[in-house]
Design an enzyme around this catalytic site. Structure first.
Site, short mmCIF file in Angstrom:
data_model
loop_
_atom_site.label_atom_id
_atom_site.label_comp_id
_atom_site.label_asym_id
_atom_site.label_seq_id
_atom_site.Cartn_x
_atom_site.Cartn_y
_atom_site.Cartn_z
N ASP A 41 0.83 -1.20 0.00
CA ASP A 41 0.00 0.00 0.00
C ASP A 41 0.87 1.27 0.00
OD1 ASP A 41 -2.29 1.47 0.01
OD2 ASP A 41 -2.81 1.08 2.10
N ASN B 50 -10.22 -2.84 -6.92
CA ASN B 50 -9.38 -1.87 -7.63
C ASN B 50 -9.93 -1.53 -9.03
OD1 ASN B 50 -6.17 -2.96 -6.25
ND2 ASN B 50 -7.54 -1.33 -5.59
C1 FPP Z 1 -1.97 0.24 -3.39
O1 FPP Z 1 -1.42 1.55 -3.27
C2 FPP Z 1 -1.30 -0.45 -4.48
C3 FPP Z 1 -1.91 -0.97 -5.58
C4 FPP Z 1 -3.37 -0.91 -5.79
C5 FPP Z 1 -1.15 -1.61 -6.67
C6 FPP Z 1 0.05 -2.39 -6.22
C7 FPP Z 1 0.83 -2.75 -7.40
C8 FPP Z 1 2.18 -2.75 -7.47
C9 FPP Z 1 3.08 -2.49 -6.32
C10 FPP Z 1 2.82 -3.10 -8.78
C11 FPP Z 1 2.95 -4.58 -8.88
C12 FPP Z 1 3.45 -4.93 -10.20
C13 FPP Z 1 3.52 -6.19 -10.66
C14 FPP Z 1 4.03 -6.38 -12.04
C15 FPP Z 1 3.11 -7.38 -9.88
P1 FPP Z 1 -2.39 2.79 -3.49
O2 FPP Z 1 -2.36 3.17 -4.91
O3 FPP Z 1 -3.74 2.46 -2.94
O4 FPP Z 1 -1.69 3.89 -2.62
P2 FPP Z 1 -2.43 5.05 -1.86
O5 FPP Z 1 -3.24 4.39 -0.76
O6 FPP Z 1 -1.30 5.86 -1.33
O7 FPP Z 1 -3.29 5.78 -2.83
#
Ligand code: FPP
Length: 236
Positions: free
Chosen positions: A13, A61
């Site tokens: 996250d 998502n």
């Molecule tokens: C949550 O952070 C993260 C995600 C929804 C996506 C996670 C994906 C990756 C780390 C890339 C993985 C890649 C591969 C190829 C497996 P957020 O966007 O909700 O963060 P925030 O809460 O700060 O908005």
């Protein structure tokens, strides 16, 4: 000392916040998260963790902006294609957990290739949870049991808490250590059945900064815990 956990799960996250804080686009945060994931995953498996599960994309998502969803889907396609050799060279077996629908054929194709090319790798299993939801996994497990009952006439009394795992998306051992980055204190529908007795570790660090040192801190915290598994048989 509890040693090295057999199965580690990470809720990755904070990509968006990491990016916003630096005046970057949220999608740049996902890219930084992806880059970090490759390094940290190898480090974790290199430490002797046998199973690493990561939350790459939840069923929820899909409700994010079209731009963000498309970016992540494109990232999965390019990353899984270009990292095939990386996983094979590092002897990492890649598997996926989640629902097929509504993933595109393009994404499904590269997932299949990655599974196929790494199926004989023995240096640890990397379980990428993509289009994954914990409640959906339990609903899907109930449906699989119903089908098994109907088609194979299984005895329902034979299903117990240990062999229930085989009805989940992947038949993996229970999670020993669950990590969530970025300071949020929630499970967010991740691996609901498998984390029943997991130690939970929360850190303020956003995922793009979750490096080797940060994992060592989580490991240290895990090793300072007094762990009881509630009497449920360990499944290694
Ligand atoms: C949550 O952070 C993260 C995600 C929804 C996506 C996670 C994906 C990756 C780390 C890339 C993985 C890649 C591969 C190829 C497996 P957020 O966007 O909700 O963060 P925030 O809460 O700060 O908005």
């Amino acid at each position: 000392m509890n040693g090295i956990p057999n199965h580690v799960a990470i809720i990755m996250d904070g990509n968006g916040r990491w990016a916003t804080r630096q005046g970057k686009k949220r999608t740049e945060g996902h890219y930084a998260g992806y880059k970090r994931l490759k390094k940290t995953a190898l480090y974790i498996l290199g430490k002797g963790v046998k199973y690493l599960s990561v939350f790459a994309f939840s069923t929820e998502n899909f409700k994010r902006s079209e731009e963000e969803v498309n970016y992540l889907m494109d990232l999965f396609v390019t990353a899984f294609k270009s990292d095939l050799g990386f996983f094979v060279r590092n002897n990492v077996k890649v598997i996926f957990s989640g629902r097929i629908k509504p993933l595109s054929d393009k994404v499904l194709k590269v997932m299949e290739e990655l599974i196929d090319e790494t199926k004989d790798c023995t240096g640890g299993t990397f379980n990428i949870c993509l289009n994954y939801g914990g409640q959906a996994e339990l609903v899907d497990a109930a449906k699989k049991i119903a089908i098994d009952y109907k088609e194979n006439n299984i005895n329902l009394d034979d299903i117990d808490m240990n062999n229930f795992y085989k009805y989940l998306y992947q038949n993996l051992p229970p999670v020993d250590l669950m990590i969530r980055t970025s300071g949020e204190l929630r499970i967010s529908n991740f691996m609901l059945y498998s984390i029943a007795y997991a130690e939970l570790y929360f850190t303020e660090t956003c995922f793009p900064d979750f490096d080797e040192k940060e994992f060592d801190k989580a490991l240290e915290a895990y090793n300072n815990r007094n762990i009881t598994k509630g009497g449920v048989k360990e499944k290694k």
